[in-house]
Design an enzyme around this catalytic site. Sequence first.
Site, mmCIF file in Angstrom:
data_model
loop_
_atom_site.group_PDB
_atom_site.id
_atom_site.type_symbol
_atom_site.label_atom_id
_atom_site.label_comp_id
_atom_site.label_asym_id
_atom_site.label_seq_id
_atom_site.Cartn_x
_atom_site.Cartn_y
_atom_site.Cartn_z
ATOM 1 N N THR A 16 41.191 34.914 41.415
ATOM 2 C CA THR A 16 41.133 36.313 41.874
ATOM 3 C C THR A 16 40.987 37.237 40.669
ATOM 4 O O THR A 16 41.176 36.806 39.527
ATOM 5 C CB THR A 16 42.421 36.691 42.639
ATOM 6 O OG1 THR A 16 43.520 36.715 41.718
ATOM 7 C CG2 THR A 16 42.715 35.703 43.763
ATOM 8 N N HIS A 30 42.995 39.283 39.546
ATOM 9 C CA HIS A 30 44.318 39.595 38.993
ATOM 10 C C HIS A 30 44.346 39.463 37.464
ATOM 11 O O HIS A 30 44.948 40.283 36.771
ATOM 12 C CB HIS A 30 45.360 38.665 39.638
ATOM 13 C CG HIS A 30 46.763 38.933 39.245
ATOM 14 N ND1 HIS A 30 47.466 40.030 39.698
ATOM 15 C CD2 HIS A 30 47.612 38.253 38.440
ATOM 16 C CE1 HIS A 30 48.681 40.008 39.196
ATOM 17 N NE2 HIS A 30 48.796 38.937 38.427
#
Length: 155
Positions: A86, A88
Amino acid sequence: MRTFEGSFCGKDLKFAIVISRFNSFITDELLKGCLDGLKRHEVDSENIDVYYVPGAFEIPLVCKKLAKSKKYNAIIALGAVIRGSTPHFEYVSAEVSKGIANVSLEQEVPVIFGVLTCDTVDQAIERAGTKAGNKGFDAAMSALEMANLMKNISS
């Protein structure tokens, strides 16, 4: 022409280490390397304080609080952010690096960036004491040099 640079002598200098518990199998090795570097250069164990935070994102806040205290000649930030599937990774990496830089500039205390930002676990392991040396040790060397340089500029 005059040149100025910091030495690597840690005698009578105080250091704070802010370390992330997340990815502790990596950060514990960074801490070992960092402590080894400081102690090899005459930093007394009594002059080293270690602060644990949950993850890399929390590092800048604690660094700021410590820098504002003016108790330390330098602060060393240690962590490991490893890319996942992701976005992130990008958010955390960018904010941690920006936060650490801002603290150092605002408080005029060296805050050394010893946070690994790696694509894979293997890359992080390599930088925590295997093939690519130990970036915790490297962070300690930067902290020693910057602490002494700042001391020389101030006097």
